[in-house]
Design an enzyme around this catalytic site. Structure first.
Site, PDB file in Angstrom:
ATOM      1  N   TYR A   1      17.598 -12.072  77.794  1.00  0.00           N
ATOM      2  CA  TYR A   1      17.694 -10.720  77.250  1.00  0.00           C
ATOM      3  C   TYR A   1      18.146 -10.708  75.791  1.00  0.00           C
ATOM      4  CZ  TYR A   1      16.960  -9.045  81.990  1.00  0.00           C
ATOM      5  OH  TYR A   1      16.421  -8.784  83.225  1.00  0.00           O
TER       6      TYR A   1
ATOM      7  N   GLU B   1      14.517 -10.165  98.283  1.00  0.00           N
ATOM      8  CA  GLU B   1      14.695  -9.094  97.301  1.00  0.00           C
ATOM      9  C   GLU B   1      13.505  -9.048  96.346  1.00  0.00           C
ATOM     10  OE1 GLU B   1      18.056  -7.472  94.123  1.00  0.00           O
ATOM     11  OE2 GLU B   1      18.409  -9.310  95.264  1.00  0.00           O
ATOM     12  N   ARG B   2      13.098 -10.212  95.862  1.00  0.00           N
ATOM     13  CA  ARG B   2      11.849 -10.361  95.122  1.00  0.00           C
ATOM     14  C   ARG B   2      11.225 -11.685  95.534  1.00  0.00           C
ATOM     15  NH1 ARG B   2      14.529  -8.032  90.408  1.00  0.00           N
ATOM     16  NH2 ARG B   2      13.738  -5.922  90.057  1.00  0.00           N
TER      17      ARG B   2
ATOM     18  N   ARG C   1      25.208  -0.045  86.940  1.00  0.00           N
ATOM     19  CA  ARG C   1      25.559  -1.297  87.617  1.00  0.00           C
ATOM     20  C   ARG C   1      26.479  -2.146  86.753  1.00  0.00           C
ATOM     21  NH1 ARG C   1      20.647  -4.669  89.913  1.00  0.00           N
ATOM     22  NH2 ARG C   1      20.051  -4.780  87.714  1.00  0.00           N
TER      23      ARG C   1
ATOM     24  N   GLU D   1      22.666  -7.419  81.138  1.00  0.00           N
ATOM     25  CA  GLU D   1      21.628  -6.383  81.120  1.00  0.00           C
ATOM     26  C   GLU D   1      21.900  -5.257  80.127  1.00  0.00           C
ATOM     27  OE1 GLU D   1      20.145  -6.956  85.750  1.00  0.00           O
ATOM     28  OE2 GLU D   1      21.524  -5.327  85.263  1.00  0.00           O
TER      29      GLU D   1
END
Length: 221
Positions: free
Chosen positions: A38, A75-76, A138, A143
């Site tokens: 990120y 979840e993925r 969250r 992030e």
């Protein structure tokens, strides 16, 4: 463990939910790949997606800790990495053609040599703007650098993979619109419970009333 009684039919569903291996991505011999991604996608997306493919492959091909496990929920998946995140990175020039080709070959090798097939995809469909606010709430440190545009691009990738007429996906898909309350999402899950748990395809045996009462007492429900 989920005990299920439907009329005079009874069966036990043991569910394992496999979360994303976030902690593995945060510490690769001291390197936080999630934070690096990120911080600079152009520099780190290739390394990150390579490691994601490895860790997802490990998750999807590892035997459940319990031999009695009936249902595994991820979840993925490797599929979402390949057809959403990798496609998004390539389409938006975060990785070049050669990197894309190498990662695609990794995925094809995994598919050819391991059983990574899925029985069902549950698409949690959410407007990027809502997802953006939830990510901020969250509060995951890495992030804080995610721009709304990135989520909009990922949303488009998911729509193309799962909802478009020319999609390459062949796995059945259930769509939940999750820009609602948690209670409403839970209700959608309840309404689709048979499909999610594979009960609509599972062979079950008749159980007499006496046996059914014994099962209830044993499972305390």
């Amino acid at each position: 463990m989920v005990p299920v009684l439907l009329g005079n039919k009874c069966f036990i569903i043991i569910i394992i939910f496999e979360q994303e291996p976030i902690e593995s991505w945060r510490n690769v011999n001291g390197h936080n790949l999630l934070d690096l991604l990120y911080t600079d996608k152009d520099e780190w997306l290739r390394a990150f997606e390579n490691y994601v493919l490895l860790t997802r492959l490990m998750v999807q091909t590892s035997k459940p800790k319990s031999s009695s496990t009936t249902v595994q929920i991820f979840e993925r998946s490797l599929q979402s990495s390949r057809y959403c995140f990798l496609e998004q990175g390539y389409t938006n020039n975060h990785i070049h053609g050669a990197d894309y080709a190498v990662l695609d070959q990794w995925y094809k090798w995994a598919r050819a040599n391991h059983d990574i097939s899925l029985d069902l995809i549950v698409y949690l469909r959410c407007p990027p703007e809502v997802a953006y606010e939830r990510i901020k709430k969250r509060g995951r440190p890495e992030e804080t650098k995610i721009p709304l545009q990135y989520l909009q691009e990922l949303h488009e990738s998911h729509e193309k993979w799962l909802m478009s007429e020319d999609s390459s996906n062949t796995t059945p898909v259930i769509v939940f619109n999750v820009d609602t309350t948690i209670e409403q999402v839970q209700e959608q899950c309840k309404l689709n419970e048979d499909k999610i748990l594979g009960l609509d395809k599972r062979e079950v045996k008749n159980v007499d009333e006496e046996s059914k009462e014994k099962i209830k007492k044993t499972l305390k429900f």
